[in-house]
Design a protein around this motif. Structure first.
Motif, PDB file in Angstrom:
ATOM      1  N   HIS A   1       0.845  -1.186   0.000  1.00 61.43           N
ATOM      2  CA  HIS A   1       0.000   0.000   0.000  1.00 61.43           C
ATOM      3  C   HIS A   1       0.882   1.237   0.000  1.00 61.43           C
ATOM      4  N   PRO A   2       0.343   2.381  -0.467  1.00 60.48           N
ATOM      5  CA  PRO A   2       1.160   3.597  -0.576  1.00 60.48           C
ATOM      6  C   PRO A   2       1.885   3.918   0.723  1.00 60.48           C
ATOM      7  N   GLY A   3       3.173   4.138   0.625  1.00 66.40           N
ATOM      8  CA  GLY A   3       3.972   4.509   1.792  1.00 66.40           C
ATOM      9  C   GLY A   3       4.168   3.396   2.792  1.00 66.40           C
ATOM     10  N   GLY A   4       3.723   2.186   2.460  1.00 61.71           N
ATOM     11  CA  GLY A   4       3.714   1.129   3.458  1.00 61.71           C
ATOM     12  C   GLY A   4       4.685   0.003   3.196  1.00 61.71           C
ATOM     13  N   GLY A   5       4.696  -0.924   4.125  1.00 61.61           N
ATOM     14  CA  GLY A   5       5.515  -2.107   3.976  1.00 61.61           C
ATOM     15  C   GLY A   5       4.874  -3.088   3.020  1.00 61.61           C
ATOM     16  N   ILE A   6       5.526  -4.191   2.858  1.00 67.56           N
ATOM     17  CA  ILE A   6       5.111  -5.200   1.881  1.00 67.56           C
ATOM     18  C   ILE A   6       4.488  -6.382   2.605  1.00 67.56           C
ATOM     19  N   VAL A   7       3.370  -6.856   2.059  1.00 67.78           N
ATOM     20  CA  VAL A   7       2.681  -8.029   2.608  1.00 67.78           C
ATOM     21  C   VAL A   7       2.781  -9.155   1.590  1.00 67.78           C
ATOM     22  N   SER A   8       3.172 -10.314   2.044  1.00 68.21           N
ATOM     23  CA  SER A   8       3.233 -11.471   1.145  1.00 68.21           C
ATOM     24  C   SER A   8       1.836 -12.051   0.992  1.00 68.21           C
ATOM     25  N   LEU A   9       1.359 -12.145  -0.255  1.00 68.55           N
ATOM     26  CA  LEU A   9       0.029 -12.693  -0.509  1.00 68.55           C
ATOM     27  C   LEU A   9       0.096 -14.202  -0.778  1.00 68.55           C
ATOM     28  N   PHE A  10       0.997 -14.583  -1.666  1.00 70.83           N
ATOM     29  CA  PHE A  10       1.111 -15.991  -2.043  1.00 70.83           C
ATOM     30  C   PHE A  10       2.559 -16.339  -2.336  1.00 70.83           C
ATOM     31  N   MET A  11       2.897 -17.598  -2.086  1.00 72.94           N
ATOM     32  CA  MET A  11       4.118 -18.179  -2.612  1.00 72.94           C
ATOM     33  C   MET A  11       3.701 -19.446  -3.367  1.00 72.94           C
ATOM     34  N   LEU A  12       4.120 -19.539  -4.626  1.00 73.41           N
ATOM     35  CA  LEU A  12       3.678 -20.637  -5.494  1.00 73.41           C
ATOM     36  C   LEU A  12       4.863 -21.318  -6.123  1.00 73.41           C
ATOM     37  N   SER A  13       4.788 -22.633  -6.241  1.00 72.41           N
ATOM     38  CA  SER A  13       5.750 -23.327  -7.092  1.00 72.41           C
ATOM     39  C   SER A  13       5.036 -24.141  -8.169  1.00 72.41           C
ATOM     40  N   SER A  14       3.732 -24.329  -8.007  1.00 74.30           N
ATOM     41  CA  SER A  14       2.944 -25.004  -9.034  1.00 74.30           C
ATOM     42  C   SER A  14       1.466 -24.743  -8.777  1.00 74.30           C
ATOM     43  N   GLY A  15       0.652 -24.912  -9.823  1.00 74.33           N
ATOM     44  CA  GLY A  15      -0.792 -24.935  -9.662  1.00 74.33           C
ATOM     45  C   GLY A  15      -1.434 -23.613  -9.308  1.00 74.33           C
ATOM     46  N   LYS A  16      -2.251 -23.648  -8.290  1.00 76.94           N
ATOM     47  CA  LYS A  16      -3.160 -22.541  -7.988  1.00 76.94           C
ATOM     48  C   LYS A  16      -3.343 -22.438  -6.486  1.00 76.94           C
ATOM     49  N   LYS A  17      -3.441 -21.198  -5.984  1.00 80.23           N
ATOM     50  CA  LYS A  17      -3.770 -20.980  -4.576  1.00 80.23           C
ATOM     51  C   LYS A  17      -4.861 -19.929  -4.482  1.00 80.23           C
ATOM     52  N   LYS A  18      -5.692 -20.053  -3.447  1.00 81.66           N
ATOM     53  CA  LYS A  18      -6.803 -19.106  -3.249  1.00 81.66           C
ATOM     54  C   LYS A  18      -6.815 -18.668  -1.795  1.00 81.66           C
ATOM     55  N   HIS A  19      -7.020 -17.354  -1.629  1.00 84.05           N
ATOM     56  CA  HIS A  19      -7.177 -16.836  -0.276  1.00 84.05           C
ATOM     57  C   HIS A  19      -8.210 -15.727  -0.334  1.00 84.05           C
ATOM     58  N   GLY A  20      -9.399 -16.016   0.173  1.00 86.08           N
ATOM     59  CA  GLY A  20     -10.460 -15.014   0.116  1.00 86.08           C
ATOM     60  C   GLY A  20     -10.805 -14.690  -1.325  1.00 86.08           C
ATOM     61  N   ARG A  21     -10.725 -13.408  -1.681  1.00 86.75           N
ATOM     62  CA  ARG A  21     -11.061 -12.974  -3.052  1.00 86.75           C
ATOM     63  C   ARG A  21      -9.855 -13.022  -3.990  1.00 86.75           C
ATOM     64  N   LEU A  22      -8.734 -13.473  -3.500  1.00 91.04           N
ATOM     65  CA  LEU A  22      -7.513 -13.507  -4.304  1.00 91.04           C
ATOM     66  C   LEU A  22      -7.215 -14.932  -4.761  1.00 91.04           C
ATOM     67  N   ILE A  23      -6.826 -15.038  -6.037  1.00 87.53           N
ATOM     68  CA  ILE A  23      -6.442 -16.328  -6.608  1.00 87.53           C
ATOM     69  C   ILE A  23      -5.138 -16.125  -7.360  1.00 87.53           C
ATOM     70  N   ALA A  24      -4.187 -17.009  -7.147  1.00 90.19           N
ATOM     71  CA  ALA A  24      -2.927 -16.945  -7.894  1.00 90.19           C
ATOM     72  C   ALA A  24      -2.708 -18.266  -8.596  1.00 90.19           C
TER      73      ALA A  24
END
Lengths: 110, 114
Positions: free
Chosen positions: A38-61
């Motif tokens: 977010h602006p002016g902010g730190g970094i949040v890790s959303l996903f780490m992937l090595s294969s396939g698909k991951k879902k967390h709430g409204r986010l899909i990677a």
């Protein structure tokens, strides 16, 4: 050419829209990360992937190792999703350190 | 506890000052990192500590001096900085530097050099 390319660089969406951010890489990797800043902010890790698909709430990677491509999807986008989304890979070339893409600046309007 | 803390949040310093940035984690991680991030750019790796030993120094000028007093704490000592060193300094940690472990980032210290 950068080893990690993201598209688009900037994205404006209306609240509720489905959003896709793309990441392509040209090196061998052990993992791919999606990060949010977010602006002016730190970094949040959303996903780490090595294969396939991951879902967390409204986010899909998703990741396609053969095509060296990953996508981050946001369903039912909300103004609080406005942030910079960064794709980063852990590449063998870089001694397993993170190599970052240029980021996608997302703005979701109410 | 999955938190990396950084102090101070903001720092303004003159070019002749000496100051330090502090980073702390209590997740038992054995790898800790310093990154520098300029506006609208991705983070750039500066240093990596693995098991309290400096394992990577990305050709950072000697006016930046890292220190890892113990496995939970990482400092960045600053001396004789230049205005172009103004940036967001991010600390991160991971279980290990060698594997594909998730990195946890702190909120950053925004440094302004006058």
């Amino acid at each position: 050419k950068n080893e990690v390319e993201q598209s688009p660089q900037n994205l404006t969406a209306q609240e509720g829209e489905f959003i896709t951010i793309n990441c392509s890489y040209s090196v061998g990797i052990s993992a791919l990360h999606w990060l949010q800043q977010h602006p002016g902010g730190g970094i949040v890790s959303l996903f780490m992937l090595s294969s396939g698909k991951k879902k967390h709430g409204r986010l899909i990677a998703t990741i396609n190792i053969q095509e060296k491509h990953s996508s981050l999807h946001i369903t039912a986008s909300h103004p609080r999703d406005s942030a910079v989304y960064i794709c980063a890979v852990r590449s063998y070339n870089a001694g397993n350190m993170l190599t970052f893409g240029g980021g996608t600046r997302l703005m979701v309007k109410p | 506890d999955t938190e990396v803390t950084q102090t101070p949040k903001h720092l303004v310093m003159g070019m002749t000052n000496k100051k330090s940035l502090k980073c702390e984690q209590h997740m038992g991680h054995r790898a800790m990192y310093w990154y520098k991030q300029k506006a609208k750019k991705p983070p750039e790796l500066m240093f990596v500590y693995s098991y309290e030993k400096l394992s990577i120094n990305e050709s950072v000028p000697s006016r930046f001096s890292p220190e890892c007093p113990n496995s939970s704490l990482l400092n960045l000592h600053l001396h004789a900085l230049q205005p172009e060193d103004s940036a967001l300094y991010l600390c991160a940690s991971s279980q290990d530097a060698g594997g594909a472990y998730e990195q946890y980032f702190g909120p950053g210290t925004r440094l302004t050099v006058t």
